[in-house]
Design a protein around this motif. Structure first.
Motif, mmCIF file in Angstrom:
data_model
loop_
_atom_site.group_PDB
_atom_site.id
_atom_site.type_symbol
_atom_site.label_atom_id
_atom_site.label_comp_id
_atom_site.label_asym_id
_atom_site.label_seq_id
_atom_site.Cartn_x
_atom_site.Cartn_y
_atom_site.Cartn_z
ATOM 1 N N UNK A 12 -14.237 18.068 -4.256
ATOM 2 C CA UNK A 12 -13.288 16.978 -4.467
ATOM 3 C C UNK A 12 -11.852 17.377 -4.156
ATOM 4 N N UNK A 13 -11.553 18.664 -4.204
ATOM 5 C CA UNK A 13 -10.179 19.122 -3.961
ATOM 6 C C UNK A 13 -9.934 19.532 -2.515
ATOM 7 N N UNK A 14 -10.919 19.355 -1.643
ATOM 8 C CA UNK A 14 -10.825 19.852 -0.267
ATOM 9 C C UNK A 14 -10.235 18.814 0.674
ATOM 10 N N UNK A 15 -9.722 19.294 1.803
ATOM 11 C CA UNK A 15 -9.214 18.403 2.840
ATOM 12 C C UNK A 15 -10.355 17.582 3.437
ATOM 13 N N UNK A 22 0.822 -1.197 0.000
ATOM 14 C CA UNK A 22 0.000 0.000 0.000
ATOM 15 C C UNK A 22 0.863 1.256 0.000
ATOM 16 N N UNK A 23 0.455 2.254 -0.773
ATOM 17 C CA UNK A 23 1.073 3.577 -0.747
ATOM 18 C C UNK A 23 0.298 4.451 0.235
ATOM 19 N N UNK A 24 1.015 5.257 0.991
ATOM 20 C CA UNK A 24 0.373 6.148 1.949
ATOM 21 C C UNK A 24 -0.101 7.395 1.208
ATOM 22 N N UNK A 25 -1.363 7.728 1.373
ATOM 23 C CA UNK A 25 -1.959 8.878 0.707
ATOM 24 C C UNK A 25 -1.594 10.151 1.472
ATOM 25 N N UNK A 26 -1.381 11.224 0.750
ATOM 26 C CA UNK A 26 -1.024 12.496 1.375
ATOM 27 C C UNK A 26 -1.905 13.616 0.841
ATOM 28 N N UNK A 27 -2.040 14.656 1.635
ATOM 29 C CA UNK A 27 -2.729 15.877 1.238
ATOM 30 C C UNK A 27 -1.912 17.053 1.737
ATOM 31 N N UNK A 28 -1.664 17.999 0.850
ATOM 32 C CA UNK A 28 -0.873 19.175 1.209
ATOM 33 C C UNK A 28 0.490 18.773 1.766
ATOM 34 N N UNK A 29 1.062 17.699 1.187
ATOM 35 C CA UNK A 29 2.404 17.272 1.549
ATOM 36 C C UNK A 29 2.524 16.449 2.805
ATOM 37 N N UNK A 70 -12.958 16.339 1.873
ATOM 38 C CA UNK A 70 -13.209 15.214 0.978
ATOM 39 C C UNK A 70 -12.120 14.156 1.134
ATOM 40 N N UNK A 71 -10.864 14.596 1.174
ATOM 41 C CA UNK A 71 -9.737 13.666 1.301
ATOM 42 C C UNK A 71 -9.864 12.813 2.563
ATOM 43 N N UNK A 72 -10.272 13.416 3.667
ATOM 44 C CA UNK A 72 -10.288 12.724 4.950
ATOM 45 C C UNK A 72 -11.537 11.875 5.175
ATOM 46 N N UNK A 73 -12.638 12.203 4.525
ATOM 47 C CA UNK A 73 -13.894 11.541 4.876
ATOM 48 C C UNK A 73 -14.523 10.728 3.757
ATOM 49 N N UNK A 74 -14.344 11.120 2.512
ATOM 50 C CA UNK A 74 -15.022 10.423 1.413
ATOM 51 C C UNK A 74 -14.143 9.277 0.906
ATOM 52 N N UNK A 75 -14.137 8.204 1.668
ATOM 53 C CA UNK A 75 -13.336 7.015 1.373
ATOM 54 C C UNK A 75 -14.284 5.841 1.182
ATOM 55 N N UNK A 76 -14.173 5.153 0.052
ATOM 56 C CA UNK A 76 -15.175 4.170 -0.321
ATOM 57 C C UNK A 76 -14.634 2.747 -0.399
ATOM 58 N N UNK A 77 -13.537 2.498 0.295
ATOM 59 C CA UNK A 77 -13.096 1.124 0.506
ATOM 60 C C UNK A 77 -12.145 1.084 1.691
ATOM 61 N N UNK A 78 -11.987 -0.112 2.244
ATOM 62 C CA UNK A 78 -11.003 -0.360 3.292
ATOM 63 C C UNK A 78 -10.104 -1.495 2.843
#
Length: 249
Positions: free
Chosen positions: A173-176, A28-35, A178-186
């Motif tokens: 879609x470009x917001x923090x 797995x690759x770790x996802x990042x937002x704003x670095x 969305x990145x943190x909460x709209x996740x559709x798989x585990x």
């Protein structure tokens, strides 16, 4: 599975990717937002829990839960990686470990609400640790972490209180948000093989929240710490969720 989640608080902190890397499967690759990578504590309650072909089973259809999580992707598909999921229902803990290979742990938990203020408490009662869970699953994270390395860390617990604020607009879609909460798989790991479960829900009906207090060793029980700065907060009153069985990826 059908279920509803509610009285839910997302608490998120920025964290260095390198601190998380030894705790997450190398596939797995770790996802990042704003670095930055992000780690979250998410206390909530659940109800209406049932298999799609069955009515709710008494004693298993409602309970409190608390998870510690980060965000990952595999072949471009974003999802959630859970470091722990604490629950107050031992049958649910057994089922999630058995059928989803997730690091679920038994805990004593409570949730009370007065007006717009919620108080939440959780204390893990399982002696099992994150490292020991994966050792029992015949899984291997990255080789940098093993069960023995977790024994000196504190027992995981959380006591927190927050006040619910005003509604937020739907996350772009470009917001923090969305990145943190709209996740559709585990994602989960079993016998060194990676699995994925699809999740469906409507967009989160997020609200602002104010943190009144927090005492926690949930993240520290992993052997890492987060910034002393206040976390980024988002609250949701209720959402309906569908969860599909695991499939190997």
């Amino acid at each position: 599975m059908h279920q509803k989640w509610g009285k839910l608080l997302f608490m998120h902190w920025r964290i260095d990717v390198e601190l998380l890397r030894p705790l997450i499967p190398s596939q797995l690759s770790i996802d990042t937002f704003d670095g930055s990578a992000w780690i979250g504590e998410v206390p909530f309650t659940m109800w209406g829990i049932r298999a799609s072909f069955l009515p709710p089973i008494p004693g298993t259809s409602a309970f409190h839960e608390l998870n510690v999580r980060t965000y990952v992707h595999w072949n471009g598909v974003p999802g959630v990686w859970f470091f722990s999921l604490d629950a107050v229902n031992s049958l649910a803990v057994w089922g999630a470990r058995t059928f989803y290979h997730l690091p679920y742990f038994n805990a004593d938990m409570s949730l009370t609400q007065k007006g717009n203020t919620i108080e939440y408490a959780s204390r893990r009662t399982d002696a099992l640790t994150y490292g020991e869970f994966f050792a029992a699953e015949s899984a291997e994270i990255t080789g940098a972490v093993n069960a023995e390395s977790f024994r000196s860390y504190p027992r995981a617990a959380l006591e927190t209180s927050w006040t619910i604020g005003e509604p937020l607009p739907q996350a772009s879609h470009s917001s923090i948000e969305f990145f943190l909460t709209e996740r559709y798989c585990l994602y989960s790991l079993y016998r060194r093989r990676l699995y994925r479960s699809r999740i469906f829900h409507e967009p989160w009906p997020l609200r602002r929240a104010t943190l009144n207090s927090r005492q926690s060793t949930m993240i520290e029980s992993l052997g890492i710490t987060v910034s002393s700065e206040n976390p980024l907060l988002h609250y949701a009153e209720e959402i309906a969720v569908d969860i599909w069985p695991l499939k190997r990826v």
